[in-house]
Design an enzyme around this catalytic site. Structure first.
Site, short mmCIF file in Angstrom:
data_model
loop_
_atom_site.label_atom_id
_atom_site.label_comp_id
_atom_site.label_asym_id
_atom_site.label_seq_id
_atom_site.Cartn_x
_atom_site.Cartn_y
_atom_site.Cartn_z
CB CYS A 240 4.27 -10.68 5.26
SG CYS A 240 5.08 -10.45 6.87
CD GLU B 6 -2.11 -8.93 8.04
OE1 GLU B 6 -2.10 -9.53 9.14
OE2 GLU B 6 -1.46 -7.89 7.83
CG HIS C 113 -2.11 -0.88 1.06
ND1 HIS C 113 -2.67 -1.59 2.11
CD2 HIS C 113 -2.87 -1.17 -0.02
CE1 HIS C 113 -3.72 -2.27 1.67
NE2 HIS C 113 -3.85 -2.04 0.39
CB SER D 70 -3.24 -1.42 8.12
OG SER D 70 -3.49 -1.69 9.48
CB SER E 191 4.67 -0.28 2.00
OG SER E 191 3.67 0.61 2.40
#
Length: 305
Positions: A105, A135, A52, A239, A284
């Site tokens: 991940c 997720e 993201h 998030s 990220s």
């Protein structure tokens, strides 16, 4: 926001970047795998955005890694990379006859394994997380029993009081890897009061805990300065970045949330007079984006080219 202009110079006496800011090991692994796959096959597709962050996505697209919402959007010979947030079992089933690489991940993969192997058909899974996040949607795709999603201790308490029957079931309690650590602790206190047939799996990743703690420490320090400013870099859709902003804002009233140095939000924040500035970034956010923001403040809001 305008800060008092009491600093002698237009540059700042202190610009500090929090430890652990930027790429976590999971994102670094996912980016590397996606780029190497595209280099090997000429092009690669991710099912959903790999991470993201628009800047990270731009880097991927420049190297022929493109996002699709479904495998049907790519040709039959397309090579796929599963996003770092993970996907449900149904997606793996669709990919069984296709060439794909798994960039999920490892911390997320661990949750998939927990809900798949530690859950019987009559047990209940409770996930602490954001129900709209990829997720969490991926985790749900590996659950074969009844499940619930809560985003706070208040929601958990309400769930357990309204659905008192689930207290009698075998309960599995997991957290989204980027869930707020302090909220998770509060949730654990609540669920332990209500349930005894319970297994709690602490699935918040180490990088998230470390990043949140360093951001908490730095924002508290910045708040002590006469004219301090805390800067959080990340996507509004990320998030872990949003949670960093919430943590920093809680500790430092003068906190700004930006995606990069070109974010229009910067123009709304006059920082002349900010004698101390702290910077953190989501998991990220590419290192070069953090460096650009650091340089921007280090040189007194110097205009960008």
């Amino acid at each position: 926001m305008t800060l008092n202009n009491d600093c002698e110079n237009e540059t700042y006496s202190s610009v500090t970047v929090a430890k652990n800011a930027g790429f976590c090991s999971g994102v670094r692994r996912a980016m590397s795998l996606a780029l190497s796959t595209a280099e090997k096959h000429g092009k690669a597709y991710t099912i959903g955005r790999l991470v993201h962050n628009d800047d990270a996505i731009s880097i991927l697209e420049s190297k022929n890694v493109f996002a699709v919402n479904d495998i049907s959007e790519a040709d039959e010979n397309a090579v796929f990379v599963i996003r770092s947030h993970g996907v449900g079992k149904d997606v793996y089933d669709k990919l069984k006859d296709r060439v794909f690489y798994d960039a999920t991940c490892p911390f997320v993969k661990k949750i998939h394994e927990i809900v798949e192997t530690a859950v019987s058909p009559d047990s209940v899974v409770i996930i602490a997380g954001d129900k709209s996040h990829p997720e969490v949607k991926g985790i749900i795709g590996h659950i074969k029993s009844e499940y619930y999603i809560v985003n706070s201790d208040e929601e958990l308490n309400l769930l357990l009081n309204i659905n008192k029957n689930i207290r009698q079931n075998a309960l599995i309690f997991v957290a989204q890897t980027t869930f707020n650590e302090y909220k998770w602790r509060d949730c654990i206190k609540i669920i332990k009061k209500h349930c005894t047939n319970l297994k709690i799996f602490d699935t918040i990743c180490n990088a998230t805990v470390e990043r949140q703690e360093r951001a908490r420490e730095l924002s508290k320090d910045i708040a002590k300065a006469p004219y301090g400013l805390m800067v959080v870099i990340g996507s509004k859709h990320s998030s872990n970045s949003v949670k960093l902003y919430e943590i920093c804002k809680e500790n430092c009233a003068n906190t700004v949330f930006i995606e990069n140095v070109y974010d229009s939000t910067l123009e709304k924040f006059s920082t002349r007079g900010a004698c101390k500035i702290g910077i953190t970034a989501g998991a990220s956010v590419p290192a070069e984006i953090i460096k650009e923001v650091h340089n921007y403040y280090e040189h007194g809001n110097q205009k960008r080219g």
